[in-house]
Design an enzyme around this catalytic site. Structure first.
Site, PDB file in Angstrom:
ATOM      1  N   ASP A  21       1.408   4.977   1.516  1.00 38.89           N
ATOM      2  CA  ASP A  21       1.042   5.928   2.557  1.00 38.89           C
ATOM      3  C   ASP A  21       1.675   7.282   2.270  1.00 38.89           C
ATOM      4  OD1 ASP A  21      -0.270   3.858   3.808  1.00 38.89           O
ATOM      5  OD2 ASP A  21       1.399   3.393   5.157  1.00 38.89           O
ATOM      6  N   ASP A  31       9.830   3.646  13.276  1.00 37.36           N
ATOM      7  CA  ASP A  31      10.603   2.601  13.945  1.00 37.36           C
ATOM      8  C   ASP A  31      11.999   2.401  13.343  1.00 37.36           C
ATOM      9  OD1 ASP A  31       9.384   1.529  11.678  1.00 37.36           O
ATOM     10  OD2 ASP A  31       8.419  -0.138  12.713  1.00 37.36           O
ATOM     11  N   ASP A  65       0.848  -1.188   0.000  1.00 32.70           N
ATOM     12  CA  ASP A  65       0.000   0.000   0.000  1.00 32.70           C
ATOM     13  C   ASP A  65       0.884   1.238   0.000  1.00 32.70           C
ATOM     14  OD1 ASP A  65       0.908  -0.179   2.687  1.00 32.70           O
ATOM     15  OD2 ASP A  65      -0.898  -1.299   3.196  1.00 32.70           O
TER      16      ASP A  65
HETATM   17  P1  ATP Z   1       4.472  -3.567   5.438  1.00 30.90           P
HETATM   18  O1  ATP Z   1       5.256  -3.878   4.233  1.00 30.90           O
HETATM   19  O2  ATP Z   1       4.201  -4.739   6.247  1.00 30.90           O
HETATM   20  O3  ATP Z   1       3.244  -2.735   5.175  1.00 30.90           O
HETATM   21  P2  ATP Z   1       5.301  -1.173   6.748  1.00 30.90           P
HETATM   22  O4  ATP Z   1       6.631  -0.713   7.216  1.00 30.90           O
HETATM   23  O5  ATP Z   1       4.635  -0.378   5.688  1.00 30.90           O
HETATM   24  O6  ATP Z   1       5.460  -2.674   6.310  1.00 30.90           O
HETATM   25  P3  ATP Z   1       3.019  -0.538   8.344  1.00 30.90           P
HETATM   26  O7  ATP Z   1       2.482  -1.245   9.533  1.00 30.90           O
HETATM   27  O8  ATP Z   1       2.190  -0.409   7.133  1.00 30.90           O
HETATM   28  O9  ATP Z   1       4.377  -1.284   7.994  1.00 30.90           O
HETATM   29  O10 ATP Z   1       3.488   0.891   8.852  1.00 30.90           O
HETATM   30  C1  ATP Z   1       3.716   1.996   7.991  1.00 30.90           C
HETATM   31  C2  ATP Z   1       4.840   2.859   8.552  1.00 30.90           C
HETATM   32  O11 ATP Z   1       4.471   3.378   9.848  1.00 30.90           O
HETATM   33  C3  ATP Z   1       6.153   2.139   8.796  1.00 30.90           C
HETATM   34  O12 ATP Z   1       6.926   2.070   7.637  1.00 30.90           O
HETATM   35  C4  ATP Z   1       6.790   2.983   9.879  1.00 30.90           C
HETATM   36  O13 ATP Z   1       7.375   4.139   9.321  1.00 30.90           O
HETATM   37  C5  ATP Z   1       5.593   3.411  10.717  1.00 30.90           C
HETATM   38  N1  ATP Z   1       5.356   2.464  11.826  1.00 30.90           N
HETATM   39  C6  ATP Z   1       4.572   1.360  11.814  1.00 30.90           C
HETATM   40  N2  ATP Z   1       4.567   0.748  12.992  1.00 30.90           N
HETATM   41  C7  ATP Z   1       5.355   1.475  13.808  1.00 30.90           C
HETATM   42  C8  ATP Z   1       5.722   1.352  15.179  1.00 30.90           C
HETATM   43  N3  ATP Z   1       5.300   0.359  15.929  1.00 30.90           N
HETATM   44  N4  ATP Z   1       6.560   2.306  15.682  1.00 30.90           N
HETATM   45  C9  ATP Z   1       6.985   3.338  14.922  1.00 30.90           C
HETATM   46  N5  ATP Z   1       6.667   3.482  13.641  1.00 30.90           N
HETATM   47  C10 ATP Z   1       5.861   2.580  13.071  1.00 30.90           C
HETATM   48 MG    MG Z   2       2.576  -0.620   4.940  1.00 34.64          MG
END
Ligand code: ATP
Ligand code: MG
Length: 460
Positions: A67, A144, A65
């Site tokens: 963001d 994170d 996705d």
């Molecule tokens: P995925 O490929 O699984 O979607 P993702 O990194 O995009 O991985 P998401 O859960 O969609 O994971 O989170 C989007 C963004 O929000 C992350 O890339 C990170 O920058 C931030 N984020 C998510 N969870 C946390 C957390 N627990 N603490 C700090 N930042 C977070």
């Molecule tokens: Mg994501």
């Protein structure tokens, strides 16, 4: 693991990685995400693609996705897009809808306590509420991992990097922003994210980022069980389940998530239980890659099978009838596990059915064979039986029988089954004429008859 690097340098002026240097092309980005970026830009706001999408594009992956982060407030975003809804209590976000696709637009958020009272901290360091808007730098450092804190803009097509994330991605390294110990205490789920993202991306975890995990793993007990369930699905049903499992074991996270399974695997002499579980995850990964459906109940049936077997062992001395014993073991495992991970009943019930049906595969009586094959969970239970041959090779015989039973034309099967022994007991006769309701005492006899016939007992 890579050698520990210095704590993340936080720059207030970002490193700007120009278009030629990063290789992200607009063609790889969802047209709807681009629409949102352009529209916010035209309205005079700063807007960037951020997080997993930028990271995945940099490593040549396909983002799940897209963001967007911006300095526009949620209300300002809503005013710009007709197809927009504001969501979230903890932190207000804008969702912009384009048919089935949702572009999530978040206002830059600060994680530092600015004294506004908008942020609440639990006494053990966990963040409970963080509803404070901030600058793009604030937004970068509250994320994170450095790889998740890169910002791609359509004004100059450059990537902005405040935390050294670009170099980390190039070196395929996962590194927490800030002091790892503090960041895990704020949100213990970040430990699972470290395991998952390293597995998914094939990144090594920076030594300083990995070091506190074995010690802090028990903090996961305080994470909300519903959030852990969501995280479990991301760990095991996104196509990298086996690598995720290995990462969890390596980092010492398994006992915090699946305590009874971890305990059973610790005493798994020849490693057959682990081999069976890893095979289940490998099969799931293959299904995900082939675009086939996967279901949490089969996954949890496999993940908790070692726990179920151990519980059966504990109950063995209680001289219960086999079915009552299996039901009790299944209930106990489910109950204990629910204290950690909120497995909804619509999954825990079929998970238990898979386990309890295992005892019915040693039956070769006509009506019962047909009835078992008509059971809504038959196929899952049969797949599970096949998986169990890794743990118990002697189950290959029953697997062959049930494989054949399914592939044979109906008439031929009926003919073959006609040669099988008819049920002997009056209760069985009643059952054959009956309506297929469960009758517990009969099943007790089946176990006896399976061994009487000298067939391998498929009961767990
Ligand atoms: P995925 O490929 O699984 O979607 P993702 O990194 O995009 O991985 P998401 O859960 O969609 O994971 O989170 C989007 C963004 O929000 C992350 O890339 C990170 O920058 C931030 N984020 C998510 N969870 C946390 C957390 N627990 N603490 C700090 N930042 C977070
Ligand atoms: Mg994501």
């Amino acid at each position: 693991m890579t050698p520990a690097t210095d704590p993340t340098p936080i720059a207030s002026t970002p490193q700007i990685v120009a278009r030629e240097a990063h290789g992200i092309s607009r063609k790889q980005i969802s047209p709807n995400a681009l629409r949102v970026l352009y529209k916010l830009g035209e309205a005079g706001f700063d807007a960037y693609l951020v997080g997993g999408a930028v990271r995945d594009l940099l490593v040549g992956g396909q983002p799940k996705d897209f963001d967007v982060a911006t300095n526009a407030t949620p209300e300002q975003v809503k005013a710009l897009f007709r197809n927009c809804r504001l969501i979230g209590r903890r932190f207000r976000l804008a969702h912009v809808f384009f048919g089935p696709e949702i572009i999530e637009v978040a206002t830059f958020r600060a994680n530092s306590d600015d004294g506004s009272g908008d942020r609440e901290m639990h006494e053990d360091g966990r963040v409970l509420r963080d509803n404070v808007y901030g600058s793009i730098e604030d937004d970068a450092v509250r994320r994170d991992f450095t790889a998740n804190a890169l910002y791609y803009g359509v004004r100059d097509f450059a990537v902005r990097d405040f935390v050294g994330g670009f170099a980390d991605v190039q070196q395929r390294r996962l590194r927490l922003i800030g002091d790892p110990d503090t960041r895990y205490r704020e949100d213990p789920v970040r430990m699972l994210r470290a395991a998952r993202l390293s597995a998914k991306l094939g990144f090594t975890i920076d030594a300083a980022t990995a070091a506190p995990i074995p010690t802090l793993a028990p903090l996961l007990a305080e994470a909300p069980p519903a959030r852990l369930f969501d995280e479990m699905l991301k760990l095991f049903q996104s196509g990298h389940g086996l690598a995720s499992f290995d990462a969890l074991e390596r980092l010492g996270l398994l006992p915090a998530l699946l305590p009874e399974t971890a305990a059973a695997l610790a005493v798994d002499g020849e490693g057959r239980a682990r081999a069976m579980l890893r095979k289940a995850l490998e099969n799931t990964d293959a299904r995900v890659r082939a675009g086939k459906s996967v279901t949490p109940y089969f996954l949890f049936a496999a993940l908790l099978w070692p726990a179920f077997r151990a519980e059966l062992g504990q109950l063995a001395h209680e001289h219960l009838d086999p079915l009552a014993m299996q039901q009790r073991a299944a209930d106990r495992v489910t109950l204990h596990q629910a204290q950690r991970i909120a497995l909804p009943r619509r999954f825990s019930i079929p998970m238990q059915e898979i386990w309890l049906l295992q005892g019915r595969f040693d039956i070769r009586q006509r009506k019962r064979v047909l009835r078992l094959m008509a059971h809504p969970r038959f196929r899952a239970a049969y797949d599970f039986l096949a998986l169990r041959t890794i743990e118990q090779p002697e189950l290959a015989g029953p697997v062959a029988f049930w494989t054949q039973a399914q592939t044979m034309p109906q008439e031929k099967l009926a003919e073959q089954l006609a040669h099988l022994p008819r049920p002997a007991q009056p209760a069985d006769a009643a059952d054959d004429a009956g309506n297929g309701k469960r009758r517990r005492p009969r099943r007790r006899k089946r176990h006896a008859s399976a061994s009487d016939r000298g067939e391998p007992d498929t009961s767990p």
